[in-house]
Design an enzyme around this catalytic site. Structure first.
Site, PDB file in Angstrom:
ATOM      1  N   LYS A   1       0.829  -1.206   0.000  1.00 22.63           N
ATOM      2  CA  LYS A   1       0.000   0.000   0.000  1.00 22.63           C
ATOM      3  C   LYS A   1       0.864   1.257   0.000  1.00 22.63           C
ATOM      4  O   LYS A   1       0.528   2.263  -0.622  1.00 22.63           O
ATOM      5  CB  LYS A   1      -0.932  -0.015   1.211  1.00 22.63           C
ATOM      6  CG  LYS A   1      -2.068  -1.031   1.115  1.00 22.63           C
ATOM      7  CD  LYS A   1      -2.997  -0.903   2.304  1.00 22.63           C
ATOM      8  CE  LYS A   1      -4.242  -1.768   2.132  1.00 22.63           C
ATOM      9  NZ  LYS A   1      -3.936  -3.190   2.064  1.00 22.63           N
TER      10      LYS A   1
ATOM     11  N   GLU B   1      -2.819   6.991   7.832  1.00 23.24           N
ATOM     12  CA  GLU B   1      -3.439   8.052   7.044  1.00 23.24           C
ATOM     13  C   GLU B   1      -4.592   8.675   7.815  1.00 23.24           C
ATOM     14  O   GLU B   1      -5.132   8.080   8.754  1.00 23.24           O
ATOM     15  CB  GLU B   1      -3.914   7.521   5.694  1.00 23.24           C
ATOM     16  CG  GLU B   1      -4.910   6.397   5.756  1.00 23.24           C
ATOM     17  CD  GLU B   1      -5.161   5.764   4.393  1.00 23.24           C
ATOM     18  OE1 GLU B   1      -4.241   5.789   3.546  1.00 23.24           O
ATOM     19  OE2 GLU B   1      -6.259   5.238   4.180  1.00 23.24           O
TER      20      GLU B   1
ATOM     21  N   HIS C   1     -14.267  -3.192   9.162  1.00 25.94           N
ATOM     22  CA  HIS C   1     -13.540  -2.925   7.916  1.00 25.94           C
ATOM     23  C   HIS C   1     -13.705  -4.020   6.877  1.00 25.94           C
ATOM     24  O   HIS C   1     -12.940  -4.079   5.915  1.00 25.94           O
ATOM     25  CB  HIS C   1     -12.050  -2.684   8.194  1.00 25.94           C
ATOM     26  CG  HIS C   1     -11.790  -1.661   9.249  1.00 25.94           C
ATOM     27  ND1 HIS C   1     -12.121  -0.339   9.094  1.00 25.94           N
ATOM     28  CD2 HIS C   1     -11.255  -1.780  10.494  1.00 25.94           C
ATOM     29  CE1 HIS C   1     -11.789   0.325  10.189  1.00 25.94           C
ATOM     30  NE2 HIS C   1     -11.278  -0.521  11.048  1.00 25.94           N
TER      31      HIS C   1
ATOM     32  N   ARG D   1      -6.816  -8.442  -8.414  1.00 26.26           N
ATOM     33  CA  ARG D   1      -7.500  -9.727  -8.568  1.00 26.26           C
ATOM     34  C   ARG D   1      -8.972  -9.478  -8.833  1.00 26.26           C
ATOM     35  O   ARG D   1      -9.440  -8.329  -8.792  1.00 26.26           O
ATOM     36  CB  ARG D   1      -7.355 -10.563  -7.295  1.00 26.26           C
ATOM     37  CG  ARG D   1      -7.869  -9.852  -6.035  1.00 26.26           C
ATOM     38  CD  ARG D   1      -7.684 -10.695  -4.790  1.00 26.26           C
ATOM     39  NE  ARG D   1      -7.893  -9.936  -3.578  1.00 26.26           N
ATOM     40  CZ  ARG D   1      -9.064  -9.717  -2.984  1.00 26.26           C
ATOM     41  NH1 ARG D   1     -10.162 -10.202  -3.543  1.00 26.26           N
ATOM     42  NH2 ARG D   1      -9.156  -9.039  -1.868  1.00 26.26           N
TER      43      ARG D   1
END
Length: 651
Positions: A93, A177, A212, A269
């Site tokens: 990421k 973040e 999440h 994917r």
């Protein structure tokens, strides 16, 4: 395109549906994924031995494993997915965000660097400003992710995040973040080929999440304007082209309420939620994958792609929403799904299934602690969103499971929730609507209690008829007495309490008294093959799914599932009173952290044990104030559901 399919399986899946569906099947290894499904070398060996030409990695971690994709190519096989270079570029990421920044794709402010010192990360979080989101750099599926609302929570959240990331991805690197308030999770389906073409197949809204992890996905995103759709589609295609992407991929964005959107990650994917895109575009994305892997051009250009209608997907999980969505394991002793045979025709003349079910399990299969506890994906399509929501609610009403806990009732409440029905969506919807979505145990309606009593009495009569001579009046179960018909009390267990109903035998049926309500039941029949109870309630004909599982009755009707305990009095005359005093495991798993020792004084709600199940951490807290008498397991021990972990003395 003719295909011969070869399946691989672990010991836990030897009799599974995918094994039965394929032409050939070969064992990979024991149940744990690291010893079976993550053995890329063994997958390749089997592919070569069977003469296979290509490997489809599914949705799992091998689908985003650069080393595996490269090893497949080195073995002379085709990897049905992107090139290793694209997986590598988007697999981290942190690295992906740096790449997207160079490509001009908008980013959420944060830290994506290499320095992983906890004190340094804490300083970065302080500088960004709370709340912040800690995310596993190599992560996915909500694993290794924590929201931190204040600086004092950071260290514990970071440690937990790193443990979970290390376990799931063998990499504990994280990024930090800014946490966008009331964000929407909107992703764009992209597809590229080896001829330089890349298209967007529009967006999916995946905002309804718990821990999440996505619960509901839909396409198109409610409220999406053509201008914003075009901008997000262009950004997603730019992200894919920046890494020379080939095959199916998903570019995920976080969107602000004001309409701004920020790159979050790219999943290299096919996604679990791809059916909603197929439903609104009319294109089979797995077929696209195979054609692109065979070197063909994309089946459609961007200008030929259109959105028709609205589609919703829910993930039917083996889990208990009332216990923090803890996974539930066990055998699917009864499984009945809605029929996926009705069709609707869209404006373009394309036939689409109005209800679709994608599932890898059948009745009799086990949901084990080793893998994701998904039972099925249930998908609906309709010309508009309101109709798709209504159709989903009706389909969920016909989804019946016995043998473990599921989220079906929770999903139905979501469909009926004003926020969801009104498309007031963000990733905090479930938490915001907890009172509506998680109301706790509900008392069954009098009618359902009456039907449960009718089921018990019908089963008794049918069993007696099989055992005895039907012509013998002394063997009848019709409640006949010399001076009056039989009046019986039947006790049911509802949420730990006893509910007593009275059944009066009458010609052709029963009158069931539930408190002050009298319900007449007649012409009752239990159909063993289909597990249905039919009959008349008053003058109204009814049908219920009806399963007697041990001492538990399950009724399935238009208003959902009713579960009742039924304990015949004589069967339990000598039962002892169950004693408490211990903290038990709410699910099977591994102890990964002990937060107290013998002799410790604890208070209600204090975290005592951290367990890992299905690669997710679950913290178990003290049920009351007290003292730790004994710690019964150690870090690393595997425990079963209901195992006593810590002996407590209440104070």
């Amino acid at each position: 395109m003719g295909l011969r399919t070869v399946a691989v399986y672990s010991d836990a899946d030897a009799r599974s549906r995918h094994v039965a569906a394929c032409d050939e099947a070969y064992r990979l290894g024991p149940a744990p994924a690291r010893e079976s499904y993550l053995r890329g070398d063994e997958v390749i060996r089997i592919a070569l031995a069977t003469g296979a030409q290509a490997i489809h990695p599914g949705y799992g971690f091998l689908s985003e494993n650069e080393d595996f994709a490269r090893a497949v190519a080195d073995a002379g096989l085709v990897f049905i997915g992107p090139p290793p270079s694209a997986i590598a570029a988007m697999g981290s990421k942190s690295a992906a965000k740096s790449l997207m920044e160079k490509a001009g794709v908008p980013l959420v402010p944060g830290y994506h660097g290499e320095n992983q010192d906890p004190a340094y990360l804490k300083g970065q979080a302080d500088a960004i400003g709370y709340p912040v989101l800690i995310k596993a750099s190599a992560g996915g599926g909500g694993k290794g992710m924590r929201i931190v609302h204040a600086g004092g929570e950071f260290d514990a959240a970071l440690a937990s995040c790193k443990r979970e990331a290390k376990s799931a991805f063998s990499d504990d690197k994280v990024l930090i973040e800014r946490y966008v308030q009331r964000p929407r999770h909107i992703e764009i389906q992209v597809f590229g080929d080896t001829h330089g073409n890349c298209v967007s197949l529009f967006e999916r809204d995946c905002s309804v999440q718990r821990r999440h992890q996505k619960v509901i996905e839909e396409a198109p995103a409610p409220g999406m304007t053509e201008l914003r759709r075009h901008a997000m589609g262009e950004a997603a295609v730019a992200a894919a082209k920046a890494v020379n992407y080939v095959g199916a991929g998903t570019v995920e964005f976080i969107a602000d309420p004001d309409g701004r959107f920020f790159f979050m990650e790219m999943n290299t994917r096919l996604q679990v939620e791809h059916p909603v895109t197929e439903m609104i575009t009319g294109h089979d994305l797995v077929e696209w994958q195979l054609r692109v892997a065979a070197g063909e051009r994309l089946p459609a250009a961007q200008e030929a792609l259109r959105i028709e209608g609205h589609s919703i997907e829910v993930r039917v999980y083996a889990e208990n929403p009332d216990k923090g969505f803890l996974p539930s394991t066990g055998t699917l002793r009864h499984l009945r799904t809605p029929e996926a045979v009705s069709f609707a025709r869209d404006a373009g003349g394309t036939s689409r299934a109005s209800v679709r079910i994608d599932s890898g399990v059948r009745e009799g299969d086990a949901i084990s602690p080793y893998y994701d506890p998904m039972i099925a994906k249930l998908i609906t399509w309709a010309p508009d969103r309101a109709s798709a929501v209504s159709r989903m609610d009706a389909a969920l009403a016909r989804f019946e499971v016995v043998g473990l806990q599921t989220n079906v009732a929770f999903l139905r409440r979501l469909m009926r929730c004003d926020s969801f029905a009104g498309a007031d969506l963000d990733t905090g919807l479930i938490e915001r609507e907890r009172k509506v979505l998680l109301p706790g145990a509900q008392a069954p309606a009098p009618r359902e209690l009456a039907l449960a009593a009718g089921l018990v009495l019908t089963l008794e009569a049918q069993a007696a008829a099989r055992r005895h001579d039907a012509a013998d009046p002394w063997q009848q179960m019709n409640g006949w007495r010399v001076s009056a018909n039989l009046d019986r009390a039947l006790d049911f267990v509802v949420a730990g309490s006893t509910a007593t109903v009275r059944a009066q035998y009458a010609p052709g049926g029963f009158t069931i008294h539930v408190d002050d309500t009298a319900i007449c039941l007649a012409d009752l029949r239990w159909h063993e093959a289909s597990r249905r109870l039919t009959g008349l309630a008053g003058s109204e004909a009814f049908e219920r799914g009806a399963v007697l599982d041990g001492e538990t009755i399950h009724l399935f009707g238009p208003d959902g599932q009713t579960t009742l305990g039924y304990r015949p009095l004589l069967d339990h005359a000598d039962d002892d009173v169950e004693e408490g005093g211990s903290l038990t495991a709410p699910m099977p798993g591994k102890v990964i952290s002990l937060l107290v020792a013998k002799g410790a004084k604890v208070s209600r709600g204090q975290p005592l044990v951290v367990m890992e199940a299905m690669k997710m951490e679950h913290t178990i807290a003290a049920p009351s104030d007290g003292e730790v008498i004994e710690v019964l397991y150690q870090v690393g021990d595997q425990v079963g559901e209901g195992a006593a972990l810590i002996a407590l003395r209440a104070s």
